[in-house]
Design a protein around this motif. Structure first.
Motif, short mmCIF file in Angstrom:
data_model
loop_
_atom_site.label_atom_id
_atom_site.label_comp_id
_atom_site.label_asym_id
_atom_site.label_seq_id
_atom_site.Cartn_x
_atom_site.Cartn_y
_atom_site.Cartn_z
N LEU A 1 -37.65 -109.81 130.95
CA LEU A 1 -38.00 -108.60 130.20
C LEU A 1 -39.47 -108.66 129.80
N ARG A 2 -40.14 -107.51 129.72
CA ARG A 2 -41.51 -107.46 129.20
C ARG A 2 -41.42 -106.90 127.79
N VAL A 3 -41.84 -107.67 126.80
CA VAL A 3 -41.72 -107.27 125.40
C VAL A 3 -43.11 -107.23 124.78
N LEU A 4 -43.44 -106.09 124.19
CA LEU A 4 -44.77 -105.91 123.59
C LEU A 4 -44.65 -105.44 122.15
N ASN A 5 -45.26 -106.17 121.24
CA ASN A 5 -45.39 -105.73 119.85
C ASN A 5 -46.78 -105.12 119.72
N TYR A 6 -46.84 -103.78 119.68
CA TYR A 6 -48.15 -103.11 119.65
C TYR A 6 -48.43 -102.56 118.26
N ALA A 7 -49.54 -103.01 117.64
CA ALA A 7 -49.97 -102.50 116.33
C ALA A 7 -51.02 -101.42 116.58
N PRO A 8 -50.69 -100.16 116.28
CA PRO A 8 -51.56 -99.06 116.73
C PRO A 8 -52.79 -98.82 115.88
N VAL B 1 -41.07 -101.91 124.00
CA VAL B 1 -42.22 -101.88 123.10
C VAL B 1 -41.70 -101.74 121.67
N ASN B 2 -42.26 -102.55 120.79
CA ASN B 2 -42.01 -102.39 119.36
C ASN B 2 -43.32 -101.93 118.73
N VAL B 3 -43.29 -100.76 118.07
CA VAL B 3 -44.50 -100.31 117.39
C VAL B 3 -44.54 -101.03 116.04
N THR B 4 -45.51 -101.94 115.93
CA THR B 4 -45.58 -102.81 114.78
C THR B 4 -46.81 -102.46 113.95
N SER B 5 -47.29 -103.39 113.16
CA SER B 5 -48.38 -103.10 112.22
C SER B 5 -49.02 -104.41 111.77
N LEU B 6 -50.20 -104.30 111.24
CA LEU B 6 -50.84 -105.44 110.58
C LEU B 6 -49.94 -105.94 109.45
N CYS B 7 -49.14 -105.02 108.91
CA CYS B 7 -48.23 -105.37 107.80
C CYS B 7 -47.15 -106.36 108.22
N ALA B 8 -46.96 -106.56 109.54
CA ALA B 8 -46.00 -107.58 109.98
C ALA B 8 -46.58 -108.97 109.73
N LEU B 9 -47.90 -109.03 109.61
CA LEU B 9 -48.59 -110.33 109.51
C LEU B 9 -49.17 -110.58 108.14
N HIS C 1 -48.11 -110.07 119.81
CA HIS C 1 -48.55 -109.01 118.90
C HIS C 1 -49.94 -108.60 119.38
N VAL C 2 -50.10 -107.38 119.82
CA VAL C 2 -51.42 -106.91 120.27
C VAL C 2 -51.83 -105.74 119.39
N ASP C 3 -52.99 -105.88 118.77
CA ASP C 3 -53.48 -104.85 117.85
C ASP C 3 -54.50 -103.97 118.58
N PHE C 4 -54.54 -102.70 118.19
CA PHE C 4 -55.55 -101.77 118.73
C PHE C 4 -56.93 -102.41 118.72
N TYR C 5 -57.26 -103.10 117.60
CA TYR C 5 -58.61 -103.65 117.45
C TYR C 5 -58.84 -104.93 118.26
N ASP C 6 -57.77 -105.48 118.86
CA ASP C 6 -57.92 -106.65 119.73
C ASP C 6 -58.50 -106.27 121.07
N GLU D 1 -40.68 -107.56 114.06
CA GLU D 1 -41.52 -108.21 115.08
C GLU D 1 -40.93 -109.56 115.51
N MET D 2 -40.41 -110.31 114.56
CA MET D 2 -39.81 -111.61 114.91
C MET D 2 -38.60 -111.41 115.83
N MET D 3 -37.85 -110.33 115.54
CA MET D 3 -36.70 -110.01 116.39
C MET D 3 -37.13 -109.87 117.85
N PHE D 4 -38.24 -109.15 118.07
CA PHE D 4 -38.70 -108.91 119.44
C PHE D 4 -39.33 -110.17 120.05
N ARG D 5 -39.85 -111.04 119.19
CA ARG D 5 -40.37 -112.32 119.71
C ARG D 5 -39.22 -113.19 120.21
N VAL D 6 -38.12 -113.18 119.45
CA VAL D 6 -36.94 -113.94 119.87
C VAL D 6 -36.41 -113.37 121.19
#
Ligand SMILES: NC(=O)c1ccc[n+]([C@@H]2O[C@H](COP(=O)([O-])OP(=O)(O)OC[C@H]3O[C@@H](n4cnc5c(N)ncnc54)[C@H](OP(=O)(O)O)[C@@H]3O)[C@@H](O)[C@H]2O)c1
Length: 267
Positions: A197-204, A159-167, A261-266, A184-189
């Protein structure tokens, strides 16, 4: 992948960076309730006292009494020695019958938001920010994946704890936005390269933590600062518990697209 929610995350080795406070601390507490006895949480941050307090709280909890173990690692994950310490502790804690490895790259810093991009002339300052916020999470993830290679019966989740600021660009937040976008791009690659592997970019979402206090008190850009002050004044900040509940649901359901990239508000 089934969308049915699992009852638990299995017998887990879970490594969480930035677990001393804020979101990472809540992830540690919530994770402890969703893992099987015999699981181990490896909690890393610089503040050893806060980690030990959390470790004691977890030992007294239902999970602790049921046999979930906690290792605290007082380490600066922006330094190679810090990463070595985290991986060493994790390797020592891992036992053969664990069936799920979870790494939560949560530690981060906001950087100096009191200035605009055109003031960042000092390469050492920028390098130091990127070293903690980008390089360390790549190198820790790579080290952990090497230490715990894929084998039948082992699930691996990063899990990568990301942010709206990545976008989205935010004025006077050049370091944070740049770091989150790169990370975030690193984890997408990684997700493209490692299909097992299961890779999740979660924007809290906007969380009521020390980082938010810094955001609303130090941001140079007045309209951005005002939006943080308003969110606070109008009670729009999320509790770490509310956001973490969505992260845990995502992990239990396990049907997000790897690298998304999955956001809390999604949700
Ligand atoms: N707060 C928000 O509104 C928000 C919104 C979107 C995304 N996020 C993201 O959510 C994550 C958690 O943020 P938060 O709000 O909980 O932040 P926080 O309250 O500032 O906590 C940050 C955590 O990272 C640790 N940390 C910082 N530098 C470290 C280092 N060099 N080595 C090891 N640990 C270090 C801190 O522990 P020590 O100081 O003890 O080392 C602390 O446990 C971050 O990735 C952040 O970017 C936050």
């Amino acid at each position: 992948m089934s969308s049915a929610e699992r009852a638990d995350l299995g017998r887990v080795l879970c490594i969480i960076t930035g677990a001393s406070r804020g979101f990472g601390r809540t992830v540690a507490l919530e994770m402890s309730r969703l893992v099987k006895p015999g699981s181990v949480l490896v909690l890393a941050a610089r503040s050893g006292d806060d980690l030990r307090a959390l470790q004691a709280e977890l030992a007294e909890s239902e999970a602790g009494r049921a046999g979930v173990k906690v290792e605290s690692v007082a380490a600066d994950v922006g330094q190679t020695e810090g990463l070595e310490k985290v991986v060493r502790t994790s390797t020592e804690a891992f036992s053969g019958d664990m069936d799920h490895l979870v790494l939560v790259n949560n530690a981060a810093s906001l950087g100096d938001v009191s200035r605009y991009a055109k003031s960042f002339t000092n390469m050492a300052e920028v390098d130091s920010y990127l070293s903690l916020n980008v390089s360390s999470s790549l190198c820790l993830t790579a080290r952990v994946l090497q230490a715990f290679p894929q084998h039948p019966g082992l699930r691996r989740t990063v899990v990568n704890v990301t942010s709206l600021c990545a976008l989205q660009p935010f004025r006077s937040w050049v370091l944070y936005c740049t770091g989150k976008a790169a990370r975030e791009m690193m984890f997408r690659v990684l997700a493209e390269e490692e299909p097992d592997l299961r890779v999740l970019n979660y924007a809290p979402g906007p969380l009521d933590t020390a980082m938010q206090v810094e955001a609303r008190s130090k941001t140079a850009d007045s309209s951005i600062r005002k939006s943080f002050l308003d969110m606070f004044a109008q009670g729009q900040l999320l509790t770490c518990e509310a956001s973490c509940a969505k992260l845990m649901k995502l992990l239990l359901e396990d049907n997000y697209a790897s690298g998304a990239h999955v956001d809390f508000y999604d949700l």
